[in-house]
Design an enzyme around this catalytic site. Structure first.
Site, short mmCIF file in Angstrom:
data_model
loop_
_atom_site.label_atom_id
_atom_site.label_comp_id
_atom_site.label_asym_id
_atom_site.label_seq_id
_atom_site.Cartn_x
_atom_site.Cartn_y
_atom_site.Cartn_z
N ASP A 1 39.97 -5.19 77.14
CA ASP A 1 40.60 -5.16 78.64
C ASP A 1 40.09 -3.72 79.15
O ASP A 1 39.33 -2.92 78.42
CB ASP A 1 41.94 -5.14 78.43
N HIS B 1 38.13 -7.71 83.73
CA HIS B 1 38.83 -6.93 82.75
C HIS B 1 37.83 -6.35 81.46
O HIS B 1 38.13 -6.42 80.47
CB HIS B 1 39.85 -7.87 81.92
N GLU C 1 41.51 -13.41 86.33
CA GLU C 1 41.73 -12.17 87.22
C GLU C 1 40.28 -11.68 87.36
O GLU C 1 40.26 -9.99 87.10
CB GLU C 1 42.66 -11.20 86.96
C1 ACM Z 1 46.77 -13.08 82.56
O1 ACM Z 1 48.04 -12.84 82.38
N1 ACM Z 1 46.11 -12.36 83.31
C2 ACM Z 1 46.36 -14.32 81.72
#
Ligand code: ACM
Length: 568
Positions: free
Chosen positions: A204, A275, A342
Site C-alpha cells: 500500500d 495505493h 480507490e
Molecule cells: C478498501 O477498503 N479500500 C477496499
C-alpha cells in the site's frame, strides 16, 4: 444411550437446548459451548471419554498432518504424548477420511474411543478443532498447566460442515507491519475459528512488505517510513519513530506452509494501480513523472486516498509482471488479489503520457484506462492458470469470466458481479470492517467508522435475499477485513478483531437462520466458554464490559462517518 440421557438437535439454533449439566467427572464444557455452532449434535450424554496418559492416536493415510497438529498443539497443551495406537481401539483417537462426505465436512464420534471422519484432511482438521474445544480452555495453551487434571469429553456425535467454502480474514500489514510471528499466531487464531482464507494485504502507500528479488528497492526503500500519523489524518499527533518491516521470501514460504498445515489458503494482495506510493518511492519511474517529480516521494506517513498512482506505461506493466512472477512462485493459491480500489485519476487526467495511451488504445477516458490495466493482469494471470480477484471497483470496466470480486462498498458491487456471473466474496464495509468501532461509547481506542457491535456482526448476512438462485451460487463466501491505520501492534489488532471474529466465524461456517431469527442470547452464552479459550490463547479481545484502562486511547481523533455517532 437412553432417551433421558440424549437429546438430538438438528440445527445450530436448537443445539442450545441440550444441557451442559449432563457432563460428569470434570467441568469439561460440552458441545453446547462450541463456536462456531455445529450443524447437529447427538448428545452430550453422561459418560465421558477420558483423555489420559494412555490415550493413543491412529492416523489413517491422508490424515498425518492433522495427527501432527493434534500431538504438537493439543497433546502439548494437555501434557499427553498421544502415542500411535490401533484404529478403532478404546482410549484411542482415530482419524480417517471418507470421500463420500463433502471435503470440509466431518463427523466426530465420542464414545469409549474418539473417531474423526472427514471428507478430506481439511474436514478431519476442522473436526480436530472441535475436539480441542470439547477438551476445554486448557487445550488452547502452549504448555500444560496441570498434567494431573482429568479431562473428559462427554459421549456424543457431532456432524458438521461449513456453509461457505471461502471463510476469510483480510489483514493489512502495510499500514502497520505485523512481525512474522504475529502473522503465524493469527493463522492459529483463524484455524481455531474454522476460517480457511487469509487475505494478505501486502502493499500500500504506507509500506511494501514482501521481498521481490528482482526489484530489491521495493523493500530496501518501500518498506520503511520516517514517521506515522497517530489516529485519523485530521489528528495533530504523530508517532515520530520510524516504522517498517517486510517478509523475506523464506518468511513468506514459512507463512504459506504454516497456513497450509492448518488448511488455510493464503491469498496475496499486490494493490495496483492505486495505493502505490511506496512502490513509486522505491522506483520513481513507476509514477506519473510528467505530472510530478516522483523522485521527491517517500513512503507515505499519513492516511487517506493517495493521488500518486502508477503510470500506465509498458515499463510499469513489465515491472509488475516481474513482481507477480515471483508472487506466483511463492503462493500456490488459485486466486491472486490485485487490489484495484480507490485509484484516483487526477494525475492521469493531466499526464500527456497517460492521455496519449488512452488515445493509442482507443479508450473513452481514464476509467477505461484503469480497466485496461486490470484486464491486462486478468489475462496475464489466467494465462498462468490463476484467477484474478479485486475490490469491486474492478467491475466498472468489465472483467474476464474467471475474475472474482471482493464486494466492500456495500452489497451492490457483489450483487452486480454475481448477477453477471462472477464469483464474489462478500465483505461490505458497513458490516464486516473490523477496524470500525465496536461500541458507541467514548472509551473505544481511536474509534473510527460505524459502530458495529458483536451482535451486529452476528446478524450479518453474506447472501442478499434479492439475489437470484443462480447469482447466489456465485457467492463463494465472506471475509472480515482488518485495516490497520489505527492498529499499531498485535494487541490493538486483537482488540479490534476479537470477539467479533467469533461471531463472524459462526456466520461463515454455521447454518444460521435469517438475521432477525438468530439466537444471539445463545451465542452470548456460548461466548462465556469461548472467552476462556481466547484467554488461554492469549488474545487481547475487547472485554464485554468495555476496554480495560490500558486499552483506551483518550484524546486521539477517530474518523466520523455519516450516521455514525460523534467521535471522542
Ligand atoms: C478498501 O477498503 N479500500 C477496499
Amino acid at each position: 444411550m437412553t432417551s433421558a440421557e440424549s437429546s438430538t438437535s438438528t440445527s445450530a439454533s436448537t443445539s442450545a437446548s441440550t444441557s451442559a449439566s449432563t457432563a460428569t467427572e470434570t467441568s469439561t464444557p460440552t458441545s453446547t459451548d462450541l463456536v462456531p455452532a455445529p450443524r447437529t449434535v447427538d448428545g452430550p450424554h453422561r459418560t465421558p471419554f477420558v483423555f489420559a496418559t494412555g490415550t493413543a492416536l491412529a492416523a489413517a493415510p491422508g490424515t498425518e498432518g492433522v495427527a501432527r497438529w493434534l500431538r504438537t498443539v493439543v497433546g502439548t497443551a494437555l501434557g499427553r504424548d498421544l502415542p500411535p495406537g490401533a484404529a478403532g481401539a478404546d482410549h484411542t483417537i482415530t482419524l480417517l477420511i471418507d470421500p463420500s462426505l463433502a471435503p470440509e465436512a466431518y463427523r466426530l464420534t465420542v464414545s469409549s474411543a474418539v473417531e474423526i471422519v472427514g471428507g478430506s484432511s481439511a474436514g478431519v482438521f476442522w473436526g480436530a478443532q472441535t475436539l480441542r474445544q470439547l477438551l476445554g480452555p486448557d487445550a488452547h495453551r502452549r504448555a500444560c498447566p496441570d498434567p494431573e487434571a482429568r479431562r473428559g469429553v462427554p459421549h456424543q456425535v457431532i456432524e458438521d460442515s461449513p456453509r461457505f467454502p471461502w471463510r476469510g480474514l483480510m489483514l493489512d500489514v502495510s499500514r502497520h507491519f505485523l512481525p512474522k510471528d504475529d502473522v503465524l499466531r493469527h493463522l492459529d487464531l483463524l484455524a481455531a475459528h474454522k476460517l480457511n482464507v487469509f487475505h494478505f494485504h501486502l502493499t500500500d502507500d504506507q509500506g511494501w512488505r514482501i521481498e521481490i528479488k528482482r526489484h530489491p528497492r521495493l523493500t530496501e526503500v518501500g518498506a520503511w517510513r520516517e514517521r506515522t500519523k497517530y489516529g485519523h489524518r485530521a489528528s495533530a499527533l504523530w508517532d515520530e519513530r520510524p516504522h517498517g518491516g517486510y517478509y523475506t521470501q523464506d518468511d513468506i514460504r514459512e507463512i504459506v506452509a504454516y497456513a497450509a498445515e492448518r488448511h488455510i489458503t493464503v491469498v496475496p494482495e499486490i494493490d495496483i494501480p492505486g495505493h502505490s506510493q511506496a512502490a513509486i518511492a522505491a522506483y520513481p519511474e513507476l509514477g506519473n513523472t510528467d505530472v510530478i517529480d516522483t523522485t521527491t516521494l517517500s513512503v507515505w506517513d499519513n492516511w487517506g486516498i493517495n493521488p500518486n498512482v502508477l503510470a500506465p506505461t509498458d515499463n510499469t506493466l513489465r515491472f509488475y509482471e516481474g513482481v507477480f512472477e515471483e508472487v506466483l512462485g511463492l503462493f500456490p493459491a488459485t486466486f491472486i488479489h490485485i487490489g484495484g480500489d480507490e485509484c484516483l485519476k487526477d494525475q492521469w487526467k493531466v499526464s500527456p503520457a497517460a492521455q496519449a495511451r488512452i488515445k493509442e488504445l482507443g479508450l473513452a477516458d481514464e476509467d477505461e484506462l484503469q480497466s485496461w490495466f486490470i484486464r491486462h493482469f486478468d489475462s496475464w494471470l489466467a494465462d498462468r492458470g490463476r484467477r484474478l480477484i479485486g475490490w469491486d471497483e474492478i467491475l466498472e470496466g468489465g472483467l474476464a469470466p474467471g475474475a472474482a470480486v471482493s464486494s466492500w462498498r456495500g452489497y451492490a458491487g457483489g450483487i452486480a458481479a454475481a448477477e453477471a456471473g462472477h464469483d464474489v466474496v462478500m465483505c461490505p464495509e458497513q458490516q464486516v470492517y473490523l477496524d470500525h468501532r465496536q461500541h458507541g461509547g467514548p472509551d473505544e481506542p481511536m474509534p473510527i467508522g460505524y459502530v458495529r457491535t458483536l451482535e451486529d456482526v452476528y446478524r450479518f448476512e453474506p447472501v442478499p435475499p434479492s439475489l437470484s438462485p443462480e447469482a447466489a451460487a456465485h457467492i463463494l463466501g465472506t471475509q472480515a477485513n482488518v485495516w490497520t491505520e489505527v492498529m499499531q501492534d498485535r494487541s490493538r489488532v486483537d482488540y479490534q478483531v476479537f470477539p467479533r471474529l467469533a461471531a463472524f466465524a459462526e456466520v461463515a461456517w454455521s447454518a444460521l437462520p435469517a438475521p432477525a431469527e438468530r439466537d444471539f442470547a445463545d451465542f452470548e452464552r456460548r461466548m462465556t466458554a469461548h472467552y476462556a479459550r481466547l484467554d488461554a490463547l492469549g488474545v487481547d479481545y475487547r472485554p464485554p464490559g468495555g476496554p480495560l484502562p490500558w486499552q483506551k486511547r483518550p484524546g486521539v481523533i477517530g474518523r466520523p462517518i455519516e450516521g455514525a455517532p460523534p467521535n471522542v
